[in-house]
Design a protein around this motif. Structure first.
Motif, PDB file in Angstrom:
ATOM      1  N   ILE A  21       2.809   2.234   0.771  1.00 13.57           N
ATOM      2  CA  ILE A  21       1.885   3.270   1.221  1.00 13.57           C
ATOM      3  C   ILE A  21       2.219   4.564   0.512  1.00 13.57           C
ATOM      4  O   ILE A  21       3.356   5.038   0.558  1.00 13.57           O
ATOM      5  CB  ILE A  21       1.949   3.416   2.754  1.00 13.57           C
ATOM      6  CG1 ILE A  21       1.428   2.123   3.379  1.00 13.57           C
ATOM      7  CG2 ILE A  21       1.152   4.628   3.215  1.00 13.57           C
ATOM      8  CD1 ILE A  21       1.562   2.033   4.860  1.00 13.57           C
ATOM      9  N   GLU A  22       1.215   5.128  -0.162  1.00 16.59           N
ATOM     10  CA  GLU A  22       1.378   6.409  -0.858  1.00 16.59           C
ATOM     11  C   GLU A  22       1.139   7.581   0.088  1.00 16.59           C
ATOM     12  O   GLU A  22       1.867   8.557   0.056  1.00 16.59           O
ATOM     13  CB  GLU A  22       0.391   6.523  -2.022  1.00 16.59           C
ATOM     14  CG  GLU A  22       0.712   5.666  -3.207  1.00 16.59           C
ATOM     15  CD  GLU A  22      -0.191   6.000  -4.375  1.00 16.59           C
ATOM     16  OE1 GLU A  22       0.355   6.433  -5.409  1.00 16.59           O
ATOM     17  OE2 GLU A  22      -1.416   5.835  -4.251  1.00 16.59           O
ATOM     18  N   LYS A  23       0.087   7.462   0.905  1.00 19.17           N
ATOM     19  CA  LYS A  23      -0.197   8.556   1.855  1.00 19.17           C
ATOM     20  C   LYS A  23      -1.106   8.042   2.955  1.00 19.17           C
ATOM     21  O   LYS A  23      -1.770   7.015   2.823  1.00 19.17           O
ATOM     22  CB  LYS A  23      -0.814   9.764   1.159  1.00 19.17           C
ATOM     23  CG  LYS A  23      -2.227   9.578   0.683  1.00 19.17           C
ATOM     24  CD  LYS A  23      -2.778  10.873   0.094  1.00 19.17           C
ATOM     25  CE  LYS A  23      -4.175  10.653  -0.466  1.00 19.17           C
ATOM     26  NZ  LYS A  23      -4.748  11.876  -0.969  1.00 19.17           N
ATOM     27  N   ILE A  26      -7.291   1.336   3.060  1.00 19.23           N
ATOM     28  CA  ILE A  26      -7.593   0.530   4.236  1.00 19.23           C
ATOM     29  C   ILE A  26      -7.749   1.468   5.428  1.00 19.23           C
ATOM     30  O   ILE A  26      -7.090   2.506   5.507  1.00 19.23           O
ATOM     31  CB  ILE A  26      -6.480  -0.527   4.459  1.00 19.23           C
ATOM     32  CG1 ILE A  26      -6.890  -1.566   5.487  1.00 19.23           C
ATOM     33  CG2 ILE A  26      -5.172   0.117   4.807  1.00 19.23           C
ATOM     34  CD1 ILE A  26      -5.983  -2.787   5.516  1.00 19.23           C
ATOM     35  N   TYR A  27      -8.621   1.105   6.339  1.00 17.27           N
ATOM     36  CA  TYR A  27      -8.869   1.876   7.556  1.00 17.27           C
ATOM     37  C   TYR A  27      -8.200   1.143   8.717  1.00 17.27           C
ATOM     38  O   TYR A  27      -8.276  -0.079   8.812  1.00 17.27           O
ATOM     39  CB  TYR A  27     -10.378   1.979   7.786  1.00 17.27           C
ATOM     40  CG  TYR A  27     -10.775   2.580   9.111  1.00 17.27           C
ATOM     41  CD1 TYR A  27     -10.837   3.964   9.273  1.00 17.27           C
ATOM     42  CD2 TYR A  27     -11.116   1.776  10.182  1.00 17.27           C
ATOM     43  CE1 TYR A  27     -11.221   4.518  10.481  1.00 17.27           C
ATOM     44  CE2 TYR A  27     -11.502   2.322  11.400  1.00 17.27           C
ATOM     45  CZ  TYR A  27     -11.555   3.697  11.537  1.00 17.27           C
ATOM     46  OH  TYR A  27     -11.931   4.238  12.744  1.00 17.27           O
ATOM     47  N   SER A  75       0.739  -6.560   6.433  1.00 16.21           N
ATOM     48  CA  SER A  75       2.117  -6.474   6.895  1.00 16.21           C
ATOM     49  C   SER A  75       2.686  -5.078   6.642  1.00 16.21           C
ATOM     50  O   SER A  75       3.342  -4.492   7.518  1.00 16.21           O
ATOM     51  CB  SER A  75       2.967  -7.534   6.190  1.00 16.21           C
ATOM     52  OG  SER A  75       4.293  -7.469   6.631  1.00 16.21           O
ATOM     53  N   THR A  76       2.429  -4.521   5.476  1.00 19.28           N
ATOM     54  CA  THR A  76       2.901  -3.180   5.134  1.00 19.28           C
ATOM     55  C   THR A  76       2.324  -2.144   6.086  1.00 19.28           C
ATOM     56  O   THR A  76       3.037  -1.270   6.592  1.00 19.28           O
ATOM     57  CB  THR A  76       2.527  -2.838   3.675  1.00 19.28           C
ATOM     58  OG1 THR A  76       3.145  -3.790   2.807  1.00 19.28           O
ATOM     59  CG2 THR A  76       2.961  -1.437   3.291  1.00 19.28           C
ATOM     60  N   VAL A  77       1.034  -2.250   6.374  1.00 15.50           N
ATOM     61  CA  VAL A  77       0.365  -1.306   7.272  1.00 15.50           C
ATOM     62  C   VAL A  77       0.909  -1.431   8.694  1.00 15.50           C
ATOM     63  O   VAL A  77       1.200  -0.422   9.347  1.00 15.50           O
ATOM     64  CB  VAL A  77      -1.166  -1.527   7.229  1.00 15.50           C
ATOM     65  CG1 VAL A  77      -1.864  -0.822   8.381  1.00 15.50           C
ATOM     66  CG2 VAL A  77      -1.726  -1.068   5.890  1.00 15.50           C
ATOM     67  N   LEU A  78       1.066  -2.641   9.178  1.00 17.11           N
ATOM     68  CA  LEU A  78       1.590  -2.833  10.532  1.00 17.11           C
ATOM     69  C   LEU A  78       3.020  -2.324  10.659  1.00 17.11           C
ATOM     70  O   LEU A  78       3.381  -1.697  11.659  1.00 17.11           O
ATOM     71  CB  LEU A  78       1.507  -4.306  10.929  1.00 17.11           C
ATOM     72  CG  LEU A  78       0.100  -4.818  11.208  1.00 17.11           C
ATOM     73  CD1 LEU A  78       0.097  -6.340  11.308  1.00 17.11           C
ATOM     74  CD2 LEU A  78      -0.473  -4.185  12.464  1.00 17.11           C
ATOM     75  N   ASN A  79       3.850  -2.560   9.655  1.00 13.17           N
ATOM     76  CA  ASN A  79       5.219  -2.040   9.688  1.00 13.17           C
ATOM     77  C   ASN A  79       5.236  -0.521   9.632  1.00 13.17           C
ATOM     78  O   ASN A  79       6.062   0.120  10.277  1.00 13.17           O
ATOM     79  CB  ASN A  79       6.045  -2.635   8.550  1.00 13.17           C
ATOM     80  CG  ASN A  79       6.536  -4.016   8.885  1.00 13.17           C
ATOM     81  OD1 ASN A  79       7.094  -4.254   9.940  1.00 13.17           O
ATOM     82  ND2 ASN A  79       6.299  -4.958   7.991  1.00 13.17           N
ATOM     83  N   TYR A  80       4.347   0.063   8.876  1.00 15.37           N
ATOM     84  CA  TYR A  80       4.265   1.517   8.769  1.00 15.37           C
ATOM     85  C   TYR A  80       3.849   2.134  10.111  1.00 15.37           C
ATOM     86  O   TYR A  80       4.460   3.090  10.573  1.00 15.37           O
ATOM     87  CB  TYR A  80       3.258   1.895   7.682  1.00 15.37           C
ATOM     88  CG  TYR A  80       3.011   3.370   7.562  1.00 15.37           C
ATOM     89  CD1 TYR A  80       3.880   4.183   6.847  1.00 15.37           C
ATOM     90  CD2 TYR A  80       1.902   3.964   8.166  1.00 15.37           C
ATOM     91  CE1 TYR A  80       3.655   5.550   6.731  1.00 15.37           C
ATOM     92  CE2 TYR A  80       1.666   5.313   8.054  1.00 15.37           C
ATOM     93  CZ  TYR A  80       2.537   6.106   7.345  1.00 15.37           C
ATOM     94  OH  TYR A  80       2.315   7.447   7.231  1.00 15.37           O
ATOM     95  N   LEU A 125      -5.241   4.654   4.971  1.00 13.74           N
ATOM     96  CA  LEU A 125      -3.971   4.544   4.257  1.00 13.74           C
ATOM     97  C   LEU A 125      -4.255   4.228   2.796  1.00 13.74           C
ATOM     98  O   LEU A 125      -5.067   3.347   2.487  1.00 13.74           O
ATOM     99  CB  LEU A 125      -3.117   3.442   4.875  1.00 13.74           C
ATOM    100  CG  LEU A 125      -2.689   3.697   6.320  1.00 13.74           C
ATOM    101  CD1 LEU A 125      -2.137   2.445   6.948  1.00 13.74           C
ATOM    102  CD2 LEU A 125      -1.678   4.801   6.395  1.00 13.74           C
ATOM    103  N   HIS A 126      -3.594   4.966   1.920  1.00 12.71           N
ATOM    104  CA  HIS A 126      -3.679   4.728   0.480  1.00 12.71           C
ATOM    105  C   HIS A 126      -2.448   3.939   0.063  1.00 12.71           C
ATOM    106  O   HIS A 126      -1.325   4.341   0.370  1.00 12.71           O
ATOM    107  CB  HIS A 126      -3.694   6.062  -0.280  1.00 12.71           C
ATOM    108  CG  HIS A 126      -4.938   6.861  -0.068  1.00 12.71           C
ATOM    109  ND1 HIS A 126      -5.881   7.022  -1.045  1.00 12.71           N
ATOM    110  CD2 HIS A 126      -5.401   7.537   1.018  1.00 12.71           C
ATOM    111  CE1 HIS A 126      -6.868   7.768  -0.585  1.00 12.71           C
ATOM    112  NE2 HIS A 126      -6.595   8.095   0.674  1.00 12.71           N
ATOM    113  N   LEU A 127      -2.655   2.833  -0.634  1.00  9.13           N
ATOM    114  CA  LEU A 127      -1.557   1.976  -1.072  1.00  9.13           C
ATOM    115  C   LEU A 127      -1.568   1.826  -2.579  1.00  9.13           C
ATOM    116  O   LEU A 127      -2.611   1.933  -3.226  1.00  9.13           O
ATOM    117  CB  LEU A 127      -1.662   0.596  -0.424  1.00  9.13           C
ATOM    118  CG  LEU A 127      -1.519   0.577   1.087  1.00  9.13           C
ATOM    119  CD1 LEU A 127      -2.861   0.422   1.741  1.00  9.13           C
ATOM    120  CD2 LEU A 127      -0.590  -0.518   1.515  1.00  9.13           C
ATOM    121  N   LYS A 128      -0.376   1.554  -3.111  1.00  7.86           N
ATOM    122  CA  LYS A 128      -0.209   1.362  -4.549  1.00  7.86           C
ATOM    123  C   LYS A 128       0.686   0.145  -4.743  1.00  7.86           C
ATOM    124  O   LYS A 128       1.634  -0.059  -3.980  1.00  7.86           O
ATOM    125  CB  LYS A 128       0.445   2.596  -5.152  1.00  7.86           C
ATOM    126  CG  LYS A 128       0.691   2.516  -6.630  1.00  7.86           C
ATOM    127  CD  LYS A 128       1.359   3.793  -7.125  1.00  7.86           C
ATOM    128  CE  LYS A 128       1.724   3.678  -8.578  1.00  7.86           C
ATOM    129  NZ  LYS A 128       2.461   4.838  -9.059  1.00  7.86           N
TER     130      LYS A 128
END
Length: 190
Positions: free
Chosen positions: A181-183, A153-154, A40-45, A171-174
């Motif tokens: 997402i950190e970067k 994640i890719y 969800s975080t990746v899709l929103n980003y 994507l780097h997440l913390k």
């Protein structure tokens, strides 16, 4: 050595074994809910902003109205994608994540992605991109560090139509309270 003398040693050995077993079982564990929060975080980003230009996808024809985003419902990456991720990890000397995680194969259940609302998600098992979909996204398995408080994640995206535009990135997440997402590291843009 008599039996009486051996007994305390056996007890000590059993207690030590029990202690090690309990200690190892207390290691932080991965939860499926983390996977879907990350999705969800990746899709929103990548696709959650009001305009596609804000999403970094300035090549999308915004004169057309898109309502859906195809999401491949599996993590079966192409060998070319695996090589690209492996090169990324090797070149940047990232050792807390492993390429083996990206080779894992499982299916995503889009009903478990709760907090993404920009486009309607449509699960697809093949790469057939057609309108009115904005395009097709594939998200890899998630690689967690040993403490399960960092992940990478890719993600790859192909535009609607003939798929002649798109991107791939890591994507780097913390995890603080939630996954953030950190970067982002762009691997390719076309």
């Amino acid at each position: 050595m008599s039996f009486k003398n051996m007994r305390p040693k056996i007890k000590s050995l059993l207690l030590f074994t029990l202690f090690v077993t309990i200690t190892l079982s207390c290691k932080k564990k991965h939860h499926e809910s983390d996977d879907y929060e990350i999705l969800s975080t990746v899709l929103n980003y990548a696709f959650g902003n009001e305009s596609d230009l804000e999403n970094g996808q300035g090549w999308i024809d915004e004169t057309k109205e898109y309502h859906s985003l195809l999401l491949l419902n599996h993590t079966n990456l192409r060998s070319l994608d695996i090589e690209s991720i492996d090169d990324y990890l090797t070149f940047r000397e990232i050792s807390e994540f492993t390429i083996e995680d990206f080779k894992l194969k499982h299916r995503w259940n889009i009903q478990k992605i709760k907090d993404y609302k920009r486009y309607r998600l449509v699960a697809e098992s093949d790469q057939n991109i057609r309108s009115p979909y904005i395009g097709m996204v594939q998200i890899s398995s998630i690689s967690y560090n040993q403490n399960f408080d960092k992940a990478i994640i890719y993600i790859s995206f192909l535009c609607a139509g003939n798929g002649d535009c798109g991107f791939s990135s890591i994507l780097h997440l913390k995890k603080d309270k939630n996954w953030v997402i950190e970067k982002e590291e762009i691997l390719s843009v076309s």
